[in-house]
Design an enzyme around this catalytic site. Structure first.
Site, PDB file in Angstrom:
ATOM      1  N   HIS A 206      37.839 -35.666  22.305  1.00 16.27           N
ATOM      2  CA  HIS A 206      36.435 -36.084  22.398  1.00 16.27           C
ATOM      3  C   HIS A 206      35.615 -35.702  21.176  1.00 16.27           C
ATOM      4  CE1 HIS A 206      35.644 -31.915  23.566  1.00 16.27           C
ATOM      5  NE2 HIS A 206      34.435 -32.133  23.105  1.00 16.27           N
TER       6      HIS A 206
HETATM    7  C1  UD1 Z   1      29.375 -32.302  23.738  1.00 14.23           C
HETATM    8  C2  UD1 Z   1      29.190 -31.172  22.746  1.00 14.23           C
HETATM    9  C3  UD1 Z   1      30.509 -30.485  22.480  1.00 14.23           C
HETATM   10  C4  UD1 Z   1      31.256 -30.149  23.764  1.00 14.23           C
HETATM   11  C5  UD1 Z   1      31.396 -31.417  24.602  1.00 14.23           C
HETATM   12  C6  UD1 Z   1      32.131 -31.185  25.898  1.00 14.23           C
HETATM   13  C7  UD1 Z   1      27.355 -31.416  21.118  1.00 14.23           C
HETATM   14  C8  UD1 Z   1      27.019 -31.748  19.709  1.00 14.23           C
HETATM   15  N1  UD1 Z   1      28.633 -31.612  21.484  1.00 14.23           N
HETATM   16  O1  UD1 Z   1      30.039 -33.374  23.108  1.00 14.23           O
HETATM   17  O2  UD1 Z   1      30.264 -29.286  21.755  1.00 14.23           O
HETATM   18  O3  UD1 Z   1      32.535 -29.620  23.477  1.00 14.23           O
HETATM   19  O4  UD1 Z   1      30.086 -31.900  24.877  1.00 14.23           O
HETATM   20  O5  UD1 Z   1      32.372 -32.382  26.598  1.00 14.23           O
HETATM   21  O6  UD1 Z   1      26.487 -30.994  21.849  1.00 14.23           O
HETATM   22  N2  UD1 Z   1      28.521 -39.686  27.738  1.00 14.23           N
HETATM   23  C9  UD1 Z   1      28.592 -40.364  28.935  1.00 14.23           C
HETATM   24  N3  UD1 Z   1      28.464 -39.656  30.095  1.00 14.23           N
HETATM   25  C10 UD1 Z   1      28.257 -38.323  30.125  1.00 14.23           C
HETATM   26  C11 UD1 Z   1      28.182 -37.640  28.894  1.00 14.23           C
HETATM   27  C12 UD1 Z   1      28.317 -38.326  27.714  1.00 14.23           C
HETATM   28  O7  UD1 Z   1      28.770 -41.563  28.977  1.00 14.23           O
HETATM   29  O8  UD1 Z   1      28.146 -37.731  31.202  1.00 14.23           O
HETATM   30  C13 UD1 Z   1      28.719 -40.424  26.467  1.00 14.23           C
HETATM   31  C14 UD1 Z   1      27.457 -40.886  25.822  1.00 14.23           C
HETATM   32  O9  UD1 Z   1      27.667 -42.214  25.466  1.00 14.23           O
HETATM   33  C15 UD1 Z   1      27.306 -40.057  24.574  1.00 14.23           C
HETATM   34  C16 UD1 Z   1      28.708 -39.610  24.279  1.00 14.23           C
HETATM   35  O10 UD1 Z   1      29.379 -39.606  25.544  1.00 14.23           O
HETATM   36  O11 UD1 Z   1      26.738 -40.784  23.540  1.00 14.23           O
HETATM   37  C17 UD1 Z   1      28.755 -38.259  23.669  1.00 14.23           C
HETATM   38  O12 UD1 Z   1      28.048 -37.355  24.469  1.00 14.23           O
HETATM   39  P1  UD1 Z   1      27.310 -36.071  23.848  1.00 14.23           P
HETATM   40  O13 UD1 Z   1      26.322 -35.612  24.817  1.00 14.23           O
HETATM   41  O14 UD1 Z   1      26.915 -36.321  22.441  1.00 14.23           O
HETATM   42  O15 UD1 Z   1      28.373 -34.977  23.772  1.00 14.23           O
HETATM   43  P2  UD1 Z   1      29.952 -34.818  23.774  1.00 14.23           P
HETATM   44  O16 UD1 Z   1      30.657 -35.714  22.862  1.00 14.23           O
HETATM   45  O17 UD1 Z   1      30.383 -34.780  25.189  1.00 14.23           O
END
Ligand code: UD1
Length: 357
Positions: A206
């Protein structure tokens, strides 16, 4: 009971896991107010952890959701500040390295509220990782820094941070120790997926560096297509979007599934032949469970797992991934470098000393 109020800020999956054992300890002695920023919002990324791990329902759900780093972090800052001005806590507790961590720490520091950082001092020395930026800034804003390892203490000293630094062990060990038995007794994940212990691999991906770059993501999947065993792949939402966006087809031996809850994940990892991951926490959990780990990154914060031979840091070259998967399991011991599962108690002792109880 002391009238000390602690606001804890969580928002992403690994923070729910870390907060479960610590929140239990904190609530024995202090008033805890829980803020969920909403960074992770899917039921499989959030609700399931609150239910399974019996984490108290958040007092404030900020519903921030996805966005660019600035949008997400900025929105959190504004909303967390409102809550802190309302609640007037004695301390703000933040976990790990996500945008929720930085937003909680920065909002508190600007209001002159002391910040305590759980998992302080970790460094990958790679500033292109958003998590590294979050870690460095959060540590420099913190009054109390709870370090999981001696390496973390050294990292902080190198940046001139010595005051308020405590080595407490790792709170994820507490979580794993606490929930491992329950996972073994209740999880049906192996039956559901038709897996035999030792007969499959687990894959998680991820990190932005692996999902945003189609060549890297393709390389990883190409390599796992060759391992000759089923590969169970709980797909993070970010990765699901990336696979679709890059038009990458998952090889036939790879079983893509929805993200798992903690109990299923612990059960699944515990019986895996090998674990392949770019997660931070999973490298450590693999070590604790005695499963060799192959890390799909060029750097790691958890250097002990590599030094002790239980983790191979291979990046995303298919040849190196395959070589690492086929390497025999290490014969070495697994000393308790991450503590004895009592980090929560150690953190509580520091808080008690701090508040002069
Ligand atoms: C975040 C953390 C990372 C952690 C990880 C665990 C930051 C910079 N990164 O990354 O340190 O290890 O979480 O999972 O804070 N999304 C969904 N549903 C959800 C959550 C996210 O669809 O419930 C999608 C969204 O499109 C989003 C993408 O995932 O744009 C990334 O989500 P984001 O909140 O940026 O964090 P992670 O990649 O999960």
């Amino acid at each position: 009971m002391l009238q000390v109020k602690v606001v804890s800020v969580v928002g992403a999956r690994p923070q729910f896991i870390k907060c479960a054992p610590l929140s239990r300890q904190i609530r024995r002695h202090y008033d805890e107010v829980l803020i969920h920023t909403g960074q992770h919002y899917d039921s499989g990324m959030s609700d399931v952890f609150f239910e399974e791990l019996r984490i108290p329902q958040p007092d404030h759900h900020l519903g921030v959701g996805s966005g660019s780093h600035a949008e997400q972090t900025g929105e959190m800052l504004v909303r967390i500040e409102h809550v802190l001005m309302d609640e007037e806590p004695d301390l703000v507790l933040v976990y790990g390295d996500t945008n929720s961590t930085l937003a909680g720490a920065l909002a508190a520091a600007k209001l002159h509220i002391p910040v305590a950082h759980v998992e302080a001092g970790l460094r990958s020395f790679d500033r292109s990782m958003p998590e590294e930026v979050n870690r460095v800034l959060t540590d420099h804003l913190s009054t109390l820094l709870f370090c999981p390892t001696a390496t973390a203490v050294e990292n902080l000293a190198r940046e001139g941070i010595r005051e308020g630094v405590q080595i407490t062990g790792d709170i994820m060990v507490d979580a794993l120790e606490f929930y491992r038995g329950l996972a073994g007794a209740t999880s049906t994940v192996l039956d559901r997926l038709g897996l035999a212990p030792g007969g499959y691999l687990v894959l998680t991906v991820h990190r932005a560096s692996n999902t945003d770059d189609s060549a890297r993501l393709k390389g990883i999947l190409e390599a796992v297509g060759e391992v000759g065993l089923p590969v169970v792949f709980p797909v993070h939402p970010r990765t699901r979007h990336a696979l679709a966006g890059h038009g990458i087809v998952v090889p036939a031996n790879v079983v893509g599934i929805e993200p798992l809850g903690y109990l299923d994940m612990v059960r699944l990892m515990g019986s895996a032949h090998r674990i392949l991951t770019d997660s931070g926490g999973i490298q450590k959990e693999a070590y604790l469970l005695g499963v060799p780990c192959v890390t799909l990154r060029d750097t790691t914060e958890w250097v002990e797992t590599v030094d002790l031979g239980w983790n191979a840091l291979v990046g995303v070259s298919p040849a190196e991934i395959l070589e690492a998967v086929r390497r025999p399991a290490p014969a070495g011991e697994r000393p308790p470098v991450y503590g004895d599962g009592r980090a929560g108690e150690a953190i509580l002792d520091v808080l008690t000393a701090h508040f002069g109880a």
